[in-house]
Design a protein around this motif. Structure first.
Motif, PDB file in Angstrom:
ATOM      1  N   ARG A   1      54.369  76.895  88.244  1.00 52.37           N
ATOM      2  CA  ARG A   1      53.105  76.817  88.502  1.00 52.37           C
ATOM      3  C   ARG A   1      52.456  75.693  89.561  1.00 52.37           C
ATOM      4  O   ARG A   1      51.666  75.006  89.399  1.00 52.37           O
TER       5      ARG A   1
ATOM      6  N   VAL B   1      46.419  69.314  94.667  1.00 55.32           N
ATOM      7  CA  VAL B   1      46.100  69.617  95.966  1.00 55.32           C
ATOM      8  C   VAL B   1      45.026  68.420  96.571  1.00 55.32           C
ATOM      9  O   VAL B   1      45.159  67.761  97.556  1.00 55.32           O
ATOM     10  N   ARG B   2      44.287  68.368  95.542  1.00 50.67           N
ATOM     11  CA  ARG B   2      42.978  67.516  95.936  1.00 50.67           C
ATOM     12  C   ARG B   2      43.199  66.051  95.582  1.00 50.67           C
ATOM     13  O   ARG B   2      42.755  65.110  96.325  1.00 50.67           O
ATOM     14  N   TRP B   3      43.557  65.731  94.340  1.00 43.90           N
ATOM     15  CA  TRP B   3      43.543  64.168  93.851  1.00 43.90           C
ATOM     16  C   TRP B   3      44.959  64.084  93.322  1.00 43.90           C
ATOM     17  O   TRP B   3      45.075  63.797  92.303  1.00 43.90           O
TER      18      TRP B   3
ATOM     19  N   GLU C   1      45.395  73.055  90.465  1.00 44.00           N
ATOM     20  CA  GLU C   1      45.024  72.700  91.934  1.00 44.00           C
ATOM     21  C   GLU C   1      44.369  71.224  92.131  1.00 44.00           C
ATOM     22  O   GLU C   1      44.689  70.614  93.261  1.00 44.00           O
TER      23      GLU C   1
ATOM     24  N   GLN D   1      49.659  79.173  94.709  1.00 45.29           N
ATOM     25  CA  GLN D   1      50.458  78.648  93.422  1.00 45.29           C
ATOM     26  C   GLN D   1      51.385  79.509  92.872  1.00 45.29           C
ATOM     27  O   GLN D   1      51.410  80.660  93.100  1.00 45.29           O
TER      28      GLN D   1
ATOM     29  N   ARG E   1      21.752  73.281  96.310  1.00 47.49           N
ATOM     30  CA  ARG E   1      21.231  73.973  97.332  1.00 47.49           C
ATOM     31  C   ARG E   1      19.683  74.337  97.071  1.00 47.49           C
ATOM     32  O   ARG E   1      19.663  74.831  96.073  1.00 47.49           O
TER      33      ARG E   1
ATOM     34  N   ASP F   1      33.181  74.808  92.684  1.00 43.17           N
ATOM     35  CA  ASP F   1      32.683  74.093  93.760  1.00 43.17           C
ATOM     36  C   ASP F   1      31.292  74.454  94.509  1.00 43.17           C
ATOM     37  O   ASP F   1      30.465  73.557  94.927  1.00 43.17           O
ATOM     38  N   ASP F   2      31.014  75.690  94.494  1.00 38.21           N
ATOM     39  CA  ASP F   2      29.719  75.972  94.880  1.00 38.21           C
ATOM     40  C   ASP F   2      28.687  75.651  94.016  1.00 38.21           C
ATOM     41  O   ASP F   2      27.400  76.193  94.253  1.00 38.21           O
TER      42      ASP F   2
ATOM     43  N   PRO G   1      28.989  61.698  90.171  1.00 40.91           N
ATOM     44  CA  PRO G   1      29.384  63.084  90.688  1.00 40.91           C
ATOM     45  C   PRO G   1      30.323  63.983  89.973  1.00 40.91           C
ATOM     46  O   PRO G   1      31.186  63.389  89.281  1.00 40.91           O
ATOM     47  N   PHE G   2      30.517  65.268  90.048  1.00 44.34           N
ATOM     48  CA  PHE G   2      31.293  66.044  89.548  1.00 44.34           C
ATOM     49  C   PHE G   2      31.475  67.195  90.342  1.00 44.34           C
ATOM     50  O   PHE G   2      30.600  67.446  91.370  1.00 44.34           O
ATOM     51  N   ILE G   3      32.468  67.889  90.080  1.00 46.66           N
ATOM     52  CA  ILE G   3      32.712  69.189  90.813  1.00 46.66           C
ATOM     53  C   ILE G   3      31.567  70.171  90.902  1.00 46.66           C
ATOM     54  O   ILE G   3      30.961  70.495  89.816  1.00 46.66           O
TER      55      ILE G   3
ATOM     56  N   THR H   1      44.664  77.012  86.080  1.00 48.73           N
ATOM     57  CA  THR H   1      44.804  77.079  87.492  1.00 48.73           C
ATOM     58  C   THR H   1      44.050  76.211  88.590  1.00 48.73           C
ATOM     59  O   THR H   1      44.533  75.362  89.314  1.00 48.73           O
TER      60      THR H   1
ATOM     61  N   ALA I   1      52.351  71.026  97.488  1.00 50.66           N
ATOM     62  CA  ALA I   1      51.016  70.569  97.934  1.00 50.66           C
ATOM     63  C   ALA I   1      51.085  69.145  97.665  1.00 50.66           C
ATOM     64  O   ALA I   1      50.401  68.424  98.534  1.00 50.66           O
TER      65      ALA I   1
ATOM     66  N   TRP J   1      51.514  74.229  93.001  1.00 48.51           N
ATOM     67  CA  TRP J   1      50.740  74.447  94.140  1.00 48.51           C
ATOM     68  C   TRP J   1      51.694  74.199  95.399  1.00 48.51           C
ATOM     69  O   TRP J   1      52.337  73.185  95.502  1.00 48.51           O
TER      70      TRP J   1
ATOM     71  N   ALA K   1      27.489  68.429  94.327  1.00 48.68           N
ATOM     72  CA  ALA K   1      26.530  68.413  95.755  1.00 48.68           C
ATOM     73  C   ALA K   1      25.774  69.821  95.854  1.00 48.68           C
ATOM     74  O   ALA K   1      24.739  70.046  96.182  1.00 48.68           O
ATOM     75  N   LEU K   2      26.430  70.932  95.509  1.00 48.88           N
ATOM     76  CA  LEU K   2      26.113  72.276  96.050  1.00 48.88           C
ATOM     77  C   LEU K   2      25.219  73.146  95.064  1.00 48.88           C
ATOM     78  O   LEU K   2      24.817  74.085  95.295  1.00 48.88           O
TER      79      LEU K   2
ATOM     80  N   LEU L   1      33.322  63.745  96.074  1.00 50.79           N
ATOM     81  CA  LEU L   1      32.382  64.476  95.229  1.00 50.79           C
ATOM     82  C   LEU L   1      30.700  63.937  95.338  1.00 50.79           C
ATOM     83  O   LEU L   1      30.057  64.833  95.166  1.00 50.79           O
TER      84      LEU L   1
END
Lengths: 93, 991
Positions: A62, B737-739, B733, A56, B888, B697-698, B879-881, B729, A82, A64, B884-885, A30
């Motif tokens: 539900r 997926v990420r963490w 995710e 998903q 911009r 994210d953006d 930091p958080f989701i 959702t 995932a 992923w 960073a972006l 992050l």
């Protein structure tokens, strides 16, 4: 219509699933730089052929999933949870 | 003398006569007839008028490839235009009529167009009417639009009913091991073999009888084979679906089926759209006989040779007393033999110079005249076949030789395997010179093609290929082999003559695709004008774009183009077929998903209670939320002004059940929410709530809501109503997926809690009166942004949070969903006793606009925290989701549009949401901003709005602005103010 073999629920119509995105991306930390995040969020390969994707099972378990799919023929080569630590029904058999 | 019914024979049930109406006349047919066979039996030779030239048309085929006989079936809301009469199963009381004709198909005024036919070649209308100077100079296509209306009226097909369809349509799901499409001998043999080995087999047949080509055979042997196949199908346990068309093949063995139901008293649906999932598909879809291109080849009385045989043997209709069978291959002979046996005088004209010795001998033995090396040149007779001009070969050309008087001309121009379904999956058929057709290749996994669809032209060949496929698929599904091969298509006994066009030096109109009135001259014109690619040819001439999608005409069109270009047919190319194979109605596609079933409706547990209070509802996503509660004759505007005013003055209650609620549980919950929210959550004290924002994210705002700390490792997160699913959702995710290392679980609990917001200066005393322990609400127990668990006076447990969206002293009260209606009763008793009211989304909107609180209208997926005036919500410590972006450079520009409040300069004026904010001297383009929401503010006594404008309020202090709404109200002078338009200090909320 695609059929996706959910490792938790079995083969289901793709309308039960929601496409996530490019499965090959590893998101930076992050506190990583905007440049690294730009790369992860905006820069995508437009692959004609075999591609790693996330989906998903939205209207099912539900979970992923990581799906290997051919973007031209729609052939699906593999479907896996995932979450790397996630055991599946198939594993326990 | 036209076609007539024989006194015996056929597969019709003479014991069951059926009465139907055609063009207002009452006619009779039998059970087992199609509308086409019944019309032929009644001597109706002209049953349609052509698309462009209004030429008389009769029945040309006996199946889905029909290119001439289109009519309108049914009346009123059941009107079904452009139906191939050859596919309509006759039933008692059927009503049908011709179309594209006035007063009727037999005498059509529009036919006068045919006399000017030479002008109406491909592209005529566009060339003639588009862009005619001087009429259209500088006027775009305006004049063409006027011509077009007239042209469309005279050229066309049937007319749809502008009435609701009273019939029911359904959707269904099917699963099987093997799907077999087509129940001729090939398909039936495959289905039987697979089912006998224990596979679950579905056999679909578009006809209302099993048997395919066997149905068209009149001989005893054929009939007994039909019987034995039917018995075996039943004994093997094959699931047979009649009147069912496999219209499309899709990935993963998924097949779309359309089932028509026999006419009934209305208990059954009219059509059912099935989604079938199979392991393997066997296509036994047969082949379609092609026409030949010669003069007036569309006259009523000209039909395919196989159709002539079908009408004779299946429907006991003799196409004519004196018949000419024109063929370029061996298959026409059997038709001639059967017709001759039925008493017709028959002449065979075989284009092949040497003819077919074996078959000719049989023919002569039956007194049938065979003329080898001849072909039909022109049909004499305007309204039906009266005579045939026969041509002989003169070098490479044809020259008229003789004229034969006849009232029926049956044509076999070779056969085209039905390769459409495999083509849906990317199969590429290849032209075969010997067979003179495109033959499918075994190039698509999971699909096997058998029978004449694969180029087997004999009964034995079809049977053998079907059996081999059935046995092969059994072994494949058992895992014994990966692929299996089928017997190769055998060579035709005698060669097929590569003949497509017969014309002399003075060609008559000769149709390639009768449905769209495409002639060989049109195809040549396309070539001349450079539209030589098959895709251009199709679009320029409309070849193959009619109802039959070129089932008969495509190959003929390609052949004409090939000849014009001096190349071979395969070098012209072939277009790829796409679903559906035959047309499917919009009703079947919609199925039951119409009206209130179009989408699911989510109602809160208090819905009925709201109804009893006279509430009006509005959609928010799938939810039906309360909109306003009119009293007496109040309008929406009257109501929301009263409701919002009552909240500010006293107290109001609003159903907030639909807000998304997510339980976040686990030891890492705090750390997780710290990453997800822009502001810090990990250190939130137990029993406290905090307003929070999530970014994408953006760096753009995704959603806002509140976060409640229930215990050290449990939070309750609320989202907006419309983003609940998206947020859920996204959290899933992130965790999966990420963490994946985070020990957190998220569960949607939206449906588990029913809740009201209670807002207004009297809300505390109102809620106190409802509780078992009123002291819980004292400020020291329940300060602003605290929450606690309590009990209603009735003992029902509830959770109360002191949070405010309205800017008033306010609470959100939640109970388990089952007690939602109870909560409504309890609260409303105390609210009503204090002169309060129920309020809906409209008043809620007023209250939040006054306060400058943002919703989806402001957080529209383009806004940053800074844009929405929420920069203070971004933590600088973690930091958080999106952290960073969001930095911009483009997003940090000072001149981005920022959230502002908007007052009308003249406080009596009003303005509209959706208006563009501009400088008064520059009312153009995108302006300087836009208005997201407006309301009449009872608290301020005038109209107010929220919106975005370049640079925000500070840029516009003392500057004039206008709200531009050119389509509705024009310009309104406005003043740009702070978005916090009422009680900016929050005195009321914190009190």
């Amino acid at each position: 219509m695609l059929r996706i073999n959910c490792p938790f629920c079995g083969s289901r119509d793709h309308i039960e699933f929601a496409y996530g995105g490019d499965g090959s991306i590893s998101y930076p930390a992050l506190d990583a730089s905007p440049e690294e995040w730009t790369k992860a969020v905006f820069e995508r390969e437009n692959i004609a052929g075999r591609q790693s994707e996330t989906w998903q099972h939205l209207y099912g378990c539900r979970m992923w999933l990581r799906v290997e799919r051919d973007t031209v023929t729609h052939e699906i080569f593999s479907v896996a949870p995932a979450h790397p630590g996630m055991g599946t029904h198939e594993d326990s058999q | 003398m036209t076609a007539s019914r024989l006194t015996d024979g056929g597969l019709i049930d003479r014991q069951t006569p059926l009465t139907f109406r055609w063009e207002g006349k009452s006619l009779q047919g039998f059970k087992g007839d199609t509308l086409a066979s019944a019309l032929l039996a009644n001597g109706e030779s002209i049953v349609a008028r052509s698309f462009k030239y209004h030429r008389p048309r009769g029945v040309m085929s006996a199946g889905v490839e029909e290119a001439g006989a289109f009519g309108t079936i049914g009346e009123g809301g059941r009107t079904d235009p452009n139906v191939a009469l050859t596919t309509v199963e006759l039933h008692d009381g059927l009503v049908a009529r011709g179309q594209n004709a006035w007063p009727n198909v037999r005498w059509d005024i529009g036919a006068v167009l045919g006399m000017f036919g030479r002008f109406f070649s491909a592209g005529f209308y566009y060339k003639t009417f588009m862009g005619i100077p001087p009429f259209e100079s500088g006027r775009g296509t305006g004049v063409w639009m006027q011509y077009e209306k007239l042209i469309r009226r005279s050229a066309g097909m049937g007319t749809i009913a502008r009435l609701p369809d009273p019939d029911r349509y359904e959707h269904g799901n099917l699963h099987c091991d093997v799907l077999v499409v087509g129940s001729g001998v090939a398909g039936a043999s495959a289905a039987i073999a697979a089912a006998e080995a224990g596979l679950d087999v579905v056999l679909v047949e578009q006809d209302f009888s099993v048997g395919g080509e066997l149905l068209s055979r009149g001989d005893v042997k054929g009939r007994s084979k039909l019987q034995s196949l039917r018995k075996s199908i039943e004994a093997a346990g094959v699931r047979v679906m009649l009147r069912t068309t496999a219209f499309g093949l899709y990935e993963s063995g998924v097949v779309g089926l359309l089932e028509q139901f026999p006419y009934s008293s209305g208990m059954l649906p009219r059509q059912k759209l099935w989604t079938l999932r199979s392991q393997h598909v066997i296509l036994a879809t047969g082949a379609i006989e092609r026409p030949l291109a010669f003069g007036n080849n569309d006259r009523p009385g000209v039909m395919s040779a196989s159709a002539g045989r079908t009408y004779l043997n299946r429907y006991a209709v003799l196409p004519g007393r004196s018949v000419v069978v024109a063929t370029n291959n061996g298959s026409g002979y059997q038709t001639a033999f059967d017709l001759s046996a039925a008493g017709a005088s028959v002449t065979i004209i075989d284009s092949r110079p040497a003819g077919d010795r074996e078959l000719s001998d049989i023919a002569r033995g039956r007194n049938i005249d065979v003329q080898a090396g001849t072909a039909p040149l022109n049909v004499v007779g305007r309204r039906r076949v009266e005579a045939i001009e026969i041509a002989g070969r003169a070098g490479n050309a044809w020259a008229k030789k003789s004229t034969i008087t006849a009232n029926s001309l049956l044509v076999s121009g070779g056969w085209s395997p039905v390769v459409h379904l495999q083509s849906h999956r990317g199969g590429r058929p290849v032209w075969n010179d010997q067979h003179q057709c495109f033959l499918p290749q075994a190039d698509v996994e999971g699909i096997t093609i058998v029978g004449s669809a694969a180029g087997h032209w004999s009964y034995a060949g079809c049977e053998a290929s079907g059996l081999a496929a059935g046995e092969g698929v059994v072994r494949k599904l058992k895992g014994e082999l990966v692929r299996f091969d089928l017997p190769a298509a055998s060579e035709p006994k005698t060669p097929v003559d590569p003949l497509f066009i017969i014309e002399s030096t003075h060609p008559k109109k000769s149709f390639v695709d009768p449905i769209n009135d495409v002639t060989i001259a049109d195809v040549r014109l396309a070539n001349q004008e450079g539209f030589i690619s098959v895709e251009h040819l199709k679009r320029y001439t409309t070849l193959g774009m009619g109802n039959d999608q070129g089932k008969t005409g495509n190959v003929l069109g390609l052949a004409v183009m090939a000849a014009a270009r001096g190349i071979d047919v395969p070098n012209v190319g072939t277009t790829r077929f796409r679903p559906p194979y035959t047309s499917i109605s919009l009703g079947a596609i919609a199925g039951e998903l119409t009206g209130t079933h179009f989408k699911p409706i989510r109602r809160t547990p208090m819905h009925d209670w709201h109804v009893s209070r006279g509430a009006k509802f509005i959609d928010a996503g799938l939810w039906h939320r309360t909109w306003y509660y009119p009293r007496n004759n109040e309008t929406l505007a009257d109501t929301y002004v009263r409701e919002a005013g009552t909240v500010r003055a006293k107290v109001g209650m609003c159903d907030v059940t639909s807000l998304g609620k997510i339980a976040v549980q686990g030891p890492d919950s705090g750390a997780f929410l710290d990453r997800v929210y822009t502001n810090a959550m990990a250190k939130l004290a137990v029993g406290k709530t905090r307003y929070g924002i999530m970014l994408r994210d953006d760096g753009i705002v995704m959603d806002d809501g509140t976060c409640w700390r229930v215990s050290e490792d449990e939070f309750l997160v609320t989202t907006t109503t419309t983003n609940a699913g998206k947020v859920m959702t996204f959290l899933e995710e992130l965790l999966q997926v990420r963490w994946p290392d985070l020990k957190v679980h998220v569960t949607s609990v939206t449906d588990q809690w029913a809740g009201f917001s209670l807002a207004g200066p009297l809300s505390r005393e109102t809620l106190k009166a409802c509780l078992a322990d009123p002291d819980l609400l004292n400020t020291e127990n329940c300060p602003f942004m605290a929450f606690l668990d309590a009990k209603l006076a009735s003992g029902v447990p509830c959770r109360i949070a002191r949070i405010s969206f309205s800017g008033e002293l306010a609470y959100e009260v939640y109970v388990p969903s089952n007690f939602g209606a109870h909560l409504a009763e309890v609260l409303s008793r105390e609210v009503d006793a204090r002169g309060g009211c129920q309020y809906g989304l409209e008043a809620l909107g007023t209250l939040r606009i006054e306060k400058g609180h943002v919703t989806g209208a402001e957080l529209d997926g383009r806004t940053t925290l800074e844009d929405a005036g929420l920069a203070g919500m971004a933590s600088k410590k973690k930091p958080f989701i999106g952290s960073a972006l969001r930095n911009r450079p483009e997003l940090l520009k000072q001149d981005r549009a920022r959230l502002v409040g908007i007052f009308p300069k003249d406080r009596k004026a009003r303005f509209n949401a959706g208006s563009i904010l501009c400088s008064p001297n520059k009312v153009s383009g995108f302006g300087a901003g836009w208005i997201t929401a407006v309301t009449y503010s009872p608290a301020l006594g005038h109209w107010i709005g929220l919106g975005y404008i370049t640079g925000g309020k500070s840029e516009w202090v003392g500057k004039a602005a206008v709200a531009a709404d050119p389509v509705r109200d024009g310009l309104t002078d406005v003043e740009i103010v702070s978005p916090h338009m009422f009680d900016a200090e929050g005195v009321r909320m914190n009190g």
